[in-house]
Structures are given as C-alpha cells and as structure tokens.
Design a protein around this motif. Sequence first.
Motif, PDB file in Angstrom:
ATOM      1  N   PHE A  28      49.569 101.619 -41.475  1.00  0.00           N
ATOM      2  CA  PHE A  28      50.298 100.763 -40.204  1.00  0.00           C
ATOM      3  C   PHE A  28      49.098 100.471 -39.261  1.00  0.00           C
ATOM      4  O   PHE A  28      49.030  99.452 -38.688  1.00  0.00           O
ATOM      5  N   LEU A  29      48.425 101.579 -39.242  1.00  0.00           N
ATOM      6  CA  LEU A  29      47.225 101.321 -38.070  1.00  0.00           C
ATOM      7  C   LEU A  29      46.122 100.130 -38.476  1.00  0.00           C
ATOM      8  O   LEU A  29      45.834  99.446 -37.717  1.00  0.00           O
ATOM      9  N   GLU A  31      47.203  97.500 -40.303  1.00  0.00           N
ATOM     10  CA  GLU A  31      47.904  96.338 -39.875  1.00  0.00           C
ATOM     11  C   GLU A  31      47.832  96.027 -38.607  1.00  0.00           C
ATOM     12  O   GLU A  31      47.552  94.954 -38.169  1.00  0.00           O
ATOM     13  N   LEU A  32      48.188  96.965 -37.582  1.00  0.00           N
ATOM     14  CA  LEU A  32      48.136  96.924 -36.214  1.00  0.00           C
ATOM     15  C   LEU A  32      46.728  96.193 -35.980  1.00  0.00           C
ATOM     16  O   LEU A  32      46.616  95.193 -34.907  1.00  0.00           O
ATOM     17  N   ASN A  33      45.579  96.940 -36.277  1.00  0.00           N
ATOM     18  CA  ASN A  33      44.301  96.347 -36.007  1.00  0.00           C
ATOM     19  C   ASN A  33      44.176  94.935 -36.238  1.00  0.00           C
ATOM     20  O   ASN A  33      43.452  94.215 -35.563  1.00  0.00           O
ATOM     21  N   LYS A  36      45.948  92.720 -33.842  1.00  0.00           N
ATOM     22  CA  LYS A  36      45.119  92.508 -32.735  1.00  0.00           C
ATOM     23  C   LYS A  36      43.930  91.667 -32.880  1.00  0.00           C
ATOM     24  O   LYS A  36      43.719  90.792 -31.766  1.00  0.00           O
TER      25      LYS A  36
END
Length: 63
Positions: A28-29, A31-33, A36
């Motif tokens: 998740f982190l 993909e979030l990065n 962004k």
Amino acid sequence: MAERPAQPDESSTPSARDAERRRRRALFLRELNEAKELRARVQPRRARAARMREQMRMRTFRW
C-alpha cells in the motif's frame, strides 16, 4: 497490480498474520508513493503548492 488472497485462515499463527499485514502495508505504501510521484509529475504547480502547505503546517505544529 498484484493478486491478493481473500483472507488468511483463522488458524494462521499470529506471526504469519503479522507478516501478511506488513506485506500488505508495504505494498500500500509503495503504491501510495507511486501515486504521489505521478501526481507531482502531472501537476507540478499543484504538487509544489501542496508541498509548501505541508511545510508550513509542519513549521507551525507545536510538539
């Protein structure tokens, strides 16, 4: 996107559940990065303004 299993068995050991949770969180982190970074490339002015707001918020935050 990676294939995700439905739910781990209830009979799984706590360490196996923790490892699965950490793996999902890391994914998740990541993909979030990526999201962004993509947003920053696609909308540089808006992304810059968001970074400035974040910096100002951190400067005025009291511990």
